[in-house]
Design a protein around this motif. Sequence first.
Motif, PDB file in Angstrom:
ATOM      1  N   LEU A 199      87.434  71.203  18.317  1.00 36.04           N
ATOM      2  CA  LEU A 199      88.495  70.512  19.046  1.00 36.04           C
ATOM      3  C   LEU A 199      88.096  69.065  19.351  1.00 36.04           C
ATOM      4  CD1 LEU A 199      89.511  73.364  21.503  1.00 36.04           C
ATOM      5  CD2 LEU A 199      90.614  72.701  19.366  1.00 36.04           C
ATOM      6  N   ASN A 200      86.809  68.831  19.521  1.00 32.24           N
ATOM      7  CA  ASN A 200      86.327  67.484  19.821  1.00 32.24           C
ATOM      8  C   ASN A 200      85.533  66.864  18.674  1.00 32.24           C
ATOM      9  OD1 ASN A 200      87.338  67.511  22.518  1.00 32.24           O
ATOM     10  ND2 ASN A 200      85.621  68.822  23.114  1.00 32.24           N
ATOM     11  N   ALA A 201      84.827  67.694  17.913  1.00 25.03           N
ATOM     12  CA  ALA A 201      83.904  67.157  16.918  1.00 25.03           C
ATOM     13  C   ALA A 201      84.573  66.770  15.618  1.00 25.03           C
ATOM     14  CB  ALA A 201      82.793  68.170  16.647  1.00 25.03           C
ATOM     15  N   LEU A 202      85.689  67.403  15.270  1.00 25.38           N
ATOM     16  CA  LEU A 202      86.349  67.135  13.999  1.00 25.38           C
ATOM     17  C   LEU A 202      87.852  67.028  14.244  1.00 25.38           C
ATOM     18  CD1 LEU A 202      86.106  66.870  10.897  1.00 25.38           C
ATOM     19  CD2 LEU A 202      86.395  69.346  10.757  1.00 25.38           C
ATOM     20  N   VAL A 203      88.416  65.886  13.852  1.00 27.55           N
ATOM     21  CA  VAL A 203      89.842  65.639  14.044  1.00 27.55           C
ATOM     22  C   VAL A 203      90.487  65.475  12.677  1.00 27.55           C
ATOM     23  CG1 VAL A 203      91.585  64.097  15.027  1.00 27.55           C
ATOM     24  CG2 VAL A 203      89.454  64.544  16.282  1.00 27.55           C
ATOM     25  N   ALA A 204      91.575  66.203  12.451  1.00 29.85           N
ATOM     26  CA  ALA A 204      92.321  66.106  11.195  1.00 29.85           C
ATOM     27  C   ALA A 204      93.710  65.566  11.491  1.00 29.85           C
ATOM     28  CB  ALA A 204      92.428  67.478  10.542  1.00 29.85           C
ATOM     29  N   SER A 205      94.083  64.501  10.781  1.00 29.09           N
ATOM     30  CA  SER A 205      95.418  63.936  10.993  1.00 29.09           C
ATOM     31  C   SER A 205      95.951  63.360   9.675  1.00 29.09           C
ATOM     32  CB  SER A 205      95.357  62.829  12.055  1.00 29.09           C
ATOM     33  OG  SER A 205      94.522  61.768  11.626  1.00 29.09           O
ATOM     34  N   PRO A 206      97.248  63.522   9.404  1.00 30.33           N
ATOM     35  CA  PRO A 206      98.163  64.354  10.209  1.00 30.33           C
ATOM     36  C   PRO A 206      97.876  65.824   9.982  1.00 30.33           C
ATOM     37  CG  PRO A 206      99.254  63.608   8.227  1.00 30.33           C
ATOM     38  CD  PRO A 206      97.910  62.933   8.232  1.00 30.33           C
ATOM     39  N   ASN A 207      98.330  66.635  10.892  1.00 27.90           N
ATOM     40  CA  ASN A 207      98.139  68.081  10.799  1.00 27.90           C
ATOM     41  C   ASN A 207      99.312  68.783  11.486  1.00 27.90           C
ATOM     42  OD1 ASN A 207      96.994  70.560  10.302  1.00 27.90           O
ATOM     43  ND2 ASN A 207      95.430  70.411  11.892  1.00 27.90           N
ATOM     44  N   PRO A 208     100.278  69.312  10.743  1.00 28.20           N
ATOM     45  CA  PRO A 208     100.306  69.584   9.309  1.00 28.20           C
ATOM     46  C   PRO A 208     100.320  68.310   8.456  1.00 28.20           C
ATOM     47  CG  PRO A 208     101.945  70.918  10.460  1.00 28.20           C
ATOM     48  CD  PRO A 208     101.459  69.901  11.422  1.00 28.20           C
ATOM     49  N   ALA A 209      99.833  68.469   7.216  1.00 25.64           N
ATOM     50  CA  ALA A 209      99.728  67.341   6.296  1.00 25.64           C
ATOM     51  C   ALA A 209     100.514  67.621   5.030  1.00 25.64           C
ATOM     52  CB  ALA A 209      98.262  67.093   5.964  1.00 25.64           C
ATOM     53  N   ASN A 210     100.746  66.536   4.278  1.00 24.36           N
ATOM     54  CA  ASN A 210     101.455  66.646   3.011  1.00 24.36           C
ATOM     55  C   ASN A 210     100.497  66.331   1.859  1.00 24.36           C
ATOM     56  OD1 ASN A 210     103.135  66.567   0.807  1.00 24.36           O
ATOM     57  ND2 ASN A 210     104.524  65.036   1.622  1.00 24.36           N
ATOM     58  N   ALA A 211     100.296  65.059   1.582  1.00 24.68           N
ATOM     59  CA  ALA A 211      99.478  64.658   0.436  1.00 24.68           C
ATOM     60  C   ALA A 211      98.076  64.207   0.821  1.00 24.68           C
ATOM     61  CB  ALA A 211     100.179  63.544  -0.332  1.00 24.68           C
ATOM     62  N   VAL A 212      97.889  63.778   2.073  1.00 20.39           N
ATOM     63  CA  VAL A 212      96.603  63.223   2.492  1.00 20.39           C
ATOM     64  C   VAL A 212      96.276  63.700   3.902  1.00 20.39           C
ATOM     65  CG1 VAL A 212      95.325  61.117   3.042  1.00 20.39           C
ATOM     66  CG2 VAL A 212      96.851  61.160   1.069  1.00 20.39           C
ATOM     67  N   VAL A 213      95.001  64.029   4.128  1.00 30.79           N
ATOM     68  CA  VAL A 213      94.499  64.346   5.464  1.00 30.79           C
ATOM     69  C   VAL A 213      93.306  63.448   5.738  1.00 30.79           C
ATOM     70  CG1 VAL A 213      93.458  66.085   6.970  1.00 30.79           C
ATOM     71  CG2 VAL A 213      95.229  66.752   5.354  1.00 30.79           C
ATOM     72  N   LYS A 214      93.305  62.810   6.900  1.00 30.49           N
ATOM     73  CA  LYS A 214      92.175  61.979   7.305  1.00 30.49           C
ATOM     74  C   LYS A 214      91.321  62.783   8.285  1.00 30.49           C
ATOM     75  CE  LYS A 214      92.942  57.677   8.213  1.00 30.49           C
ATOM     76  NZ  LYS A 214      93.383  56.432   8.921  1.00 30.49           N
ATOM     77  N   LEU A 215      90.042  62.935   7.934  1.00 34.34           N
ATOM     78  CA  LEU A 215      89.117  63.690   8.776  1.00 34.34           C
ATOM     79  C   LEU A 215      88.154  62.737   9.461  1.00 34.34           C
ATOM     80  CD1 LEU A 215      88.234  66.583   6.282  1.00 34.34           C
ATOM     81  CD2 LEU A 215      89.863  66.684   8.171  1.00 34.34           C
ATOM     82  N   ASN A 216      88.060  62.839  10.767  1.00 33.16           N
ATOM     83  CA  ASN A 216      87.104  62.052  11.555  1.00 33.16           C
ATOM     84  C   ASN A 216      86.196  63.013  12.319  1.00 33.16           C
ATOM     85  OD1 ASN A 216      89.840  60.293  11.600  1.00 33.16           O
ATOM     86  ND2 ASN A 216      88.049  58.951  11.577  1.00 33.16           N
ATOM     87  N   TRP A 217      84.894  62.701  12.329  1.00 33.97           N
ATOM     88  CA  TRP A 217      83.989  63.564  13.067  1.00 33.97           C
ATOM     89  C   TRP A 217      83.031  62.752  13.920  1.00 33.97           C
ATOM     90  CZ3 TRP A 217      84.024  63.044   7.758  1.00 33.97           C
ATOM     91  CH2 TRP A 217      82.935  62.422   7.177  1.00 33.97           C
ATOM     92  N   LYS A 218      82.612  63.392  15.006  1.00 30.10           N
ATOM     93  CA  LYS A 218      81.646  62.783  15.918  1.00 30.10           C
ATOM     94  C   LYS A 218      80.229  63.079  15.430  1.00 30.10           C
ATOM     95  CE  LYS A 218      84.579  62.738  20.013  1.00 30.10           C
ATOM     96  NZ  LYS A 218      84.703  63.103  21.439  1.00 30.10           N
ATOM     97  N   PRO A 219      79.241  62.380  15.953  1.00 26.76           N
ATOM     98  CA  PRO A 219      77.871  62.529  15.440  1.00 26.76           C
ATOM     99  C   PRO A 219      77.352  63.960  15.490  1.00 26.76           C
ATOM    100  CG  PRO A 219      78.028  60.615  16.863  1.00 26.76           C
ATOM    101  CD  PRO A 219      79.332  61.342  16.991  1.00 26.76           C
ATOM    102  N   PHE A 220      76.643  64.350  14.431  1.00 28.26           N
ATOM    103  CA  PHE A 220      75.933  65.616  14.350  1.00 28.26           C
ATOM    104  C   PHE A 220      74.827  65.416  13.321  1.00 28.26           C
ATOM    105  CE2 PHE A 220      79.047  65.731  11.047  1.00 28.26           C
ATOM    106  CZ  PHE A 220      78.459  66.416  10.006  1.00 28.26           C
ATOM    107  N   SER A 221      74.017  66.427  13.097  1.00 26.10           N
ATOM    108  CA  SER A 221      72.873  66.288  12.189  1.00 26.10           C
ATOM    109  C   SER A 221      73.338  66.022  10.766  1.00 26.10           C
ATOM    110  CB  SER A 221      72.019  67.561  12.218  1.00 26.10           C
ATOM    111  OG  SER A 221      71.495  67.779  13.509  1.00 26.10           O
ATOM    112  N   ALA A 222      72.748  65.017  10.142  1.00 24.41           N
ATOM    113  CA  ALA A 222      73.059  64.684   8.748  1.00 24.41           C
ATOM    114  C   ALA A 222      71.748  64.666   7.973  1.00 24.41           C
ATOM    115  CB  ALA A 222      73.760  63.340   8.669  1.00 24.41           C
ATOM    116  N   PRO A 223      71.786  64.814   6.630  1.00 28.25           N
ATOM    117  CA  PRO A 223      72.974  64.974   5.780  1.00 28.25           C
ATOM    118  C   PRO A 223      73.616  66.345   5.955  1.00 28.25           C
ATOM    119  CG  PRO A 223      71.008  65.260   4.479  1.00 28.25           C
ATOM    120  CD  PRO A 223      70.533  64.839   5.844  1.00 28.25           C
ATOM    121  N   ALA A 224      74.840  66.451   5.473  1.00 27.72           N
ATOM    122  CA  ALA A 224      75.579  67.693   5.602  1.00 27.72           C
ATOM    123  C   ALA A 224      76.533  67.803   4.419  1.00 27.72           C
ATOM    124  CB  ALA A 224      76.342  67.710   6.927  1.00 27.72           C
ATOM    125  N   LYS A 225      77.397  68.788   4.479  1.00 25.66           N
ATOM    126  CA  LYS A 225      78.431  68.900   3.448  1.00 25.66           C
ATOM    127  C   LYS A 225      79.737  69.348   4.081  1.00 25.66           C
ATOM    128  CE  LYS A 225      77.461  73.626   1.830  1.00 25.66           C
ATOM    129  NZ  LYS A 225      77.147  74.463   0.650  1.00 25.66           N
TER     130      LYS A 225
END
Length: 243
Positions: A162-188
């Motif tokens: 709810l706080n660490a990963l934000v998806a917008s727009p949601n629901p989505a059509n052709a594109v979703v933008k994902l934003n995340w807060k700091p966590f251990s990297a590298p990741a997948k």
Amino acid sequence: MKKTALISILLLITGVMGFAQSLEMYESVGGQDVKRQNGETLVKELDASKPYVFYMKVKNVSAATKSVFCKKVYINILPNSDNTFCWDVCYIPSVMVSKHPIDIPAGALISKFDATYESYGYSGDSKIRYVWFDGSKPSDSVAIEVIFRARPLGLEESMIALNALVASPNPANAVVKLNWKPFSAPAKLTVHDLIGNKIVEKPIERSAGEEILYTDGFPDGLYFCILESEGQVSVVKKIMIRH
């Protein structure tokens, strides 16, 4: 004519007796032992991030003690997954047939079998057949097929998402933008459909940032975005695709 008919009946009875099985299988469901049919397929939904343990009981329905072996047969296996089984003794994944039988007295029901399946975070299906057979007559056997269906976190959205990963727009059509807060990297970053099929997999080198996900080729439905770091699932976020 009567003699011929009598012989035919005797042969029929003998044939039926020849195919009679000495063993039965039972699974504990809701505290009750439920008989499973020979060759039946069971589907087990499981959390991809955790080991899953499957139990069966075996009954000797014959009038004599049976020395019973257990074996597993891989029908379809998810890469990187592991399966071990115990038949009184526990065996490493590479062992396909128990080294020793268990003597089951006439009429006895024993609960000395369990199998542990792990997908180590990977989603998908593995199908494994488990067979119990009389050591002196291997054709006298029963088998169950189990589909281990691994899904990310049981397809539940983690609260941290709810706080660490934000998806917008949601629901989505052709594109979703994902934003995340700091966590251990590298990741997948991986995206899975509702039944656990992996649709997208991308390496993430930044501990915080943004990723554009193009979803115009995705069928309408519910999907799960998963961030994994240090081999562990960190974040699960639901997204809805509507075209």
